[in-house]
Write a protein that holds these residues in place. Structure first.
Motif, short mmCIF file in Angstrom:
data_model
loop_
_atom_site.label_atom_id
_atom_site.label_comp_id
_atom_site.label_asym_id
_atom_site.label_seq_id
_atom_site.Cartn_x
_atom_site.Cartn_y
_atom_site.Cartn_z
N MET A 137 66.18 -2.91 -1.71
CA MET A 137 66.92 -2.00 -2.58
C MET A 137 68.21 -1.50 -1.94
SD MET A 137 65.79 1.70 -4.04
CE MET A 137 64.23 1.11 -4.69
N LYS A 138 68.27 -1.44 -0.62
CA LYS A 138 69.40 -0.82 0.07
C LYS A 138 70.75 -1.42 -0.32
CE LYS A 138 69.83 2.66 2.91
NZ LYS A 138 69.29 4.00 2.55
N PRO A 139 70.91 -2.75 -0.41
CA PRO A 139 72.22 -3.29 -0.81
C PRO A 139 72.63 -2.89 -2.22
CG PRO A 139 70.88 -4.99 0.24
CD PRO A 139 69.99 -3.83 -0.01
N LEU A 140 71.65 -2.66 -3.13
CA LEU A 140 71.98 -2.27 -4.49
C LEU A 140 72.55 -0.86 -4.55
CD1 LEU A 140 68.75 -3.62 -6.20
CD2 LEU A 140 71.01 -4.70 -6.22
N LEU A 141 72.22 -0.03 -3.57
CA LEU A 141 72.70 1.34 -3.53
C LEU A 141 74.05 1.47 -2.85
CD1 LEU A 141 69.30 2.98 -2.53
CD2 LEU A 141 70.42 3.18 -4.76
N LEU A 198 52.66 7.28 -15.18
CA LEU A 198 53.61 8.38 -15.26
C LEU A 198 53.92 8.99 -13.91
CD1 LEU A 198 52.29 10.19 -18.47
CD2 LEU A 198 54.33 8.77 -18.27
N ILE A 199 52.89 9.22 -13.10
CA ILE A 199 53.07 9.92 -11.81
C ILE A 199 53.35 8.95 -10.67
CG2 ILE A 199 52.09 11.59 -10.22
CD1 ILE A 199 52.67 12.67 -13.02
N CYS A 200 52.37 8.06 -10.40
CA CYS A 200 52.54 7.12 -9.27
C CYS A 200 53.58 6.05 -9.57
CB CYS A 200 51.21 6.46 -8.95
SG CYS A 200 49.93 7.61 -8.43
N GLY A 201 53.84 5.79 -10.85
CA GLY A 201 54.82 4.78 -11.20
C GLY A 201 56.20 5.34 -11.44
N ALA A 202 56.41 5.90 -12.64
CA ALA A 202 57.76 6.34 -13.03
C ALA A 202 58.29 7.43 -12.11
CB ALA A 202 57.73 6.83 -14.48
N MET A 203 57.51 8.49 -11.89
CA MET A 203 58.00 9.61 -11.10
C MET A 203 58.17 9.25 -9.63
SD MET A 203 56.41 13.43 -10.48
CE MET A 203 55.40 12.89 -9.08
N ASN A 204 57.10 8.69 -9.03
CA ASN A 204 57.14 8.44 -7.59
C ASN A 204 58.20 7.42 -7.20
OD1 ASN A 204 55.15 10.30 -7.19
ND2 ASN A 204 53.69 8.89 -6.25
N TYR A 205 58.29 6.32 -7.94
CA TYR A 205 59.26 5.30 -7.55
C TYR A 205 60.69 5.73 -7.86
CZ TYR A 205 55.78 1.96 -6.08
OH TYR A 205 54.77 1.33 -5.39
N SER A 206 60.86 6.62 -8.82
CA SER A 206 62.19 7.21 -9.01
C SER A 206 62.57 8.09 -7.82
CB SER A 206 62.22 8.03 -10.31
OG SER A 206 62.03 7.21 -11.43
N LEU A 207 61.60 8.88 -7.35
CA LEU A 207 61.85 9.72 -6.18
C LEU A 207 62.09 8.88 -4.93
CD1 LEU A 207 59.17 12.54 -6.72
CD2 LEU A 207 61.64 12.69 -7.10
N LEU A 208 61.33 7.81 -4.76
CA LEU A 208 61.53 6.94 -3.60
C LEU A 208 62.90 6.28 -3.65
CD1 LEU A 208 58.04 5.20 -3.33
CD2 LEU A 208 58.98 6.95 -1.82
N THR A 209 63.34 5.88 -4.85
CA THR A 209 64.67 5.28 -4.98
C THR A 209 65.76 6.28 -4.62
OG1 THR A 209 63.82 3.86 -6.74
CG2 THR A 209 66.20 4.05 -6.55
N TYR A 210 65.59 7.52 -5.08
CA TYR A 210 66.56 8.57 -4.74
C TYR A 210 66.59 8.82 -3.23
CZ TYR A 210 68.41 13.26 -4.02
OH TYR A 210 69.11 14.34 -3.55
N ALA A 211 65.41 8.92 -2.61
CA ALA A 211 65.35 9.17 -1.17
C ALA A 211 65.97 8.01 -0.39
CB ALA A 211 63.91 9.40 -0.74
N ASN A 212 65.76 6.78 -0.86
CA ASN A 212 66.31 5.62 -0.17
C ASN A 212 67.83 5.60 -0.26
OD1 ASN A 212 65.97 3.26 1.33
ND2 ASN A 212 66.02 1.98 -0.49
N LYS A 213 68.38 6.22 -1.29
CA LYS A 213 69.83 6.33 -1.41
C LYS A 213 70.40 7.30 -0.38
CE LYS A 213 73.47 7.61 -4.72
NZ LYS A 213 73.75 8.07 -6.11
N ILE A 214 69.65 8.34 -0.05
CA ILE A 214 70.14 9.38 0.86
C ILE A 214 69.80 9.07 2.31
CG2 ILE A 214 70.06 11.85 1.38
CD1 ILE A 214 71.30 11.18 -1.33
N LEU A 215 68.60 8.58 2.57
CA LEU A 215 68.08 8.43 3.93
C LEU A 215 68.04 6.97 4.35
CD1 LEU A 215 65.04 10.86 3.58
CD2 LEU A 215 67.28 11.41 4.52
N PRO A 216 67.99 6.71 5.65
CA PRO A 216 67.78 5.34 6.12
C PRO A 216 66.38 4.84 5.77
CG PRO A 216 68.67 6.73 7.87
CD PRO A 216 68.26 7.64 6.77
N VAL A 217 66.19 3.53 5.84
CA VAL A 217 64.90 2.94 5.50
C VAL A 217 63.78 3.48 6.37
CG1 VAL A 217 63.60 0.77 5.48
CG2 VAL A 217 65.92 0.84 4.56
#
Length: 351
Positions: free
Chosen positions: A214-218, A277-296
């Motif tokens: 995902m990192k190159p996409l961000l 809803l929780i482990c899928g949509a919410m969690n992976y959205s949060l992980l994507t956001y965190a990956n945008k801000i923080l290193p892998v």
């Protein structure tokens, strides 16, 4: 970890930078707790050898419903964002958002979607069903080492002593968790446990690949701007949903509709909705956001918290005892996160 992140925000950084760091770490902590809840809930799937065929059917149906639910929720949020921004042109690029451009971006999106939302989620349920929810949490401790090695091998990060210490501590917490985990008795049970463990190892590798791909996409390129996190996870889940629906359809074609859904009940349905809803949509959205801000490495090291967090939830929800080894596991997991965040937080906004 929050204090470490804030302490390394020097005076030249803005308040928004400080808030983004804390928000990213908070998102990772929230996903750790909810994934740990899922590790405990998914033990409800029957996993005896006589019911192994039933387990496979339940897992395939659960993943199809889960991914479809997550895709629906993400699409609703995406269209709501378009409506709120008064953008009536559909899926188009704006000044602040990039769109996939070329086969490289689409390949990375397919890898992101098939790695974690599809395969890691599928492997998590299989591992929990065959080897237990504790084993899922234990094997999550392998993800920091795999993710760090992948990130270093592709040039996203450089090796350092802090990263090495953090990965070693995360691995040590997993080893201690294995020591305290109950052994499986019986020849058939051992085979099921081994198969579940193999799926757990593959799950950790898929989670590591999710962050690295995902990192190159961000990141912004010469042909497009950095892609929006909502767009990335929406397209990724479209690939995951197609894969899970194809798998479920193949199962129906082979075994028939009645046989496939013979053991599906209301409890399985609400578990699937929770997972979607929780482990899928919410969690992976949060992980994507965190990956945008923080290193892998800073993102994936939170996987080491799942064994102790799963143990705590199992203690309060099911009355499972906490041991001194369990407390040592928690201490090592927290130390691994602090060790990585201490160094990585200094360069999180360098790029």
């Amino acid at each position: 970890t929050f204090l470490v992140a804030c302490a390394h925000c020097d005076q030249g950084n803005t308040l928004m930078t400080r808030r983004a760091l804390v928000a990213a770490h908070s998102a990772l902590l929230a996903t750790t707790v909810t994934f740990s809840c899922w590790n405990v809930l998914s033990e409800g799937i029957q996993s005896t050898s006589a019911q192994l065929d039933v387990t496979i059917r339940q897992v395939m149906i659960l993943c199809a419903v889960k991914d479809g639910t997550a895709l629906f929720a993400l699409a609703a949020c995406w269209f709501a964002m378009i409506f709120m921004s008064r953008n009536r042109q559909g899926f188009v690029c704006t000044e602040n958002k990039g769109c996939p451009n070329g086969w490289r971006d689409w390949t990375l999106l397919a890898i992101v979607g098939l790695a974690a939302p599809f395969f890691a989620s599928l492997a998590t349920v299989v591992c929990a069903a065959l080897a237990g929810g504790d084993t899922v949490g234990i094997l999550n401790a392998l993800a920091p080492a795999m993710g760090s090695m992948l990130s270093i091998s592709v040039g996203f990060e450089k090796p350092s002593w802090c990263l090495t210490v953090g990965v070693i501590l995360a691995g040590a917490s997993g080893v201690l968790a294995v020591i305290r985990s109950p052994s499986k008795s019986g020849h058939t049970a051992q085979h099921s446990y081994l198969l579940g463990t193999l799926f757990g190892v593959a799950m950790s590798l898929a989670q590591a690949l999710f962050f690295v791909a995902m990192k190159p996409l961000l990141q912004e390129t010469s042909s497009r701007k950095a892609m929006d996190t909502t767009t990335i996870i929406l397209i990724a889940y479209a690939f995951a949903t197609m894969a899970s629906l194809l798998g479920c359809s193949a199962l129906v074609a082979i075994q028939g509709f009645g046989t496939t859904f013979s053991s599906w009940d209301a409890q399985d349905m609400w578990m699937s909705c929770y997972a979607g809803l929780i482990c899928g949509a919410m969690n992976y959205s949060l992980l994507t956001y965190a990956n945008k801000i923080l290193p892998v490495s800073a993102c994936i090291v939170y996987g080491a918290l799942q064994p102790p967090c799963t143990g705590l939830i199992a203690y309060f929800a099911k009355g499972e005892a906490l041991t001194s080894t369990g407390y040592a596991t928690m201490f090592l997991a927290v130390c691994s996160i602090v060790a990585v965040a201490w160094e990585r937080s200094q360069v999180e906004y360098a790029a």
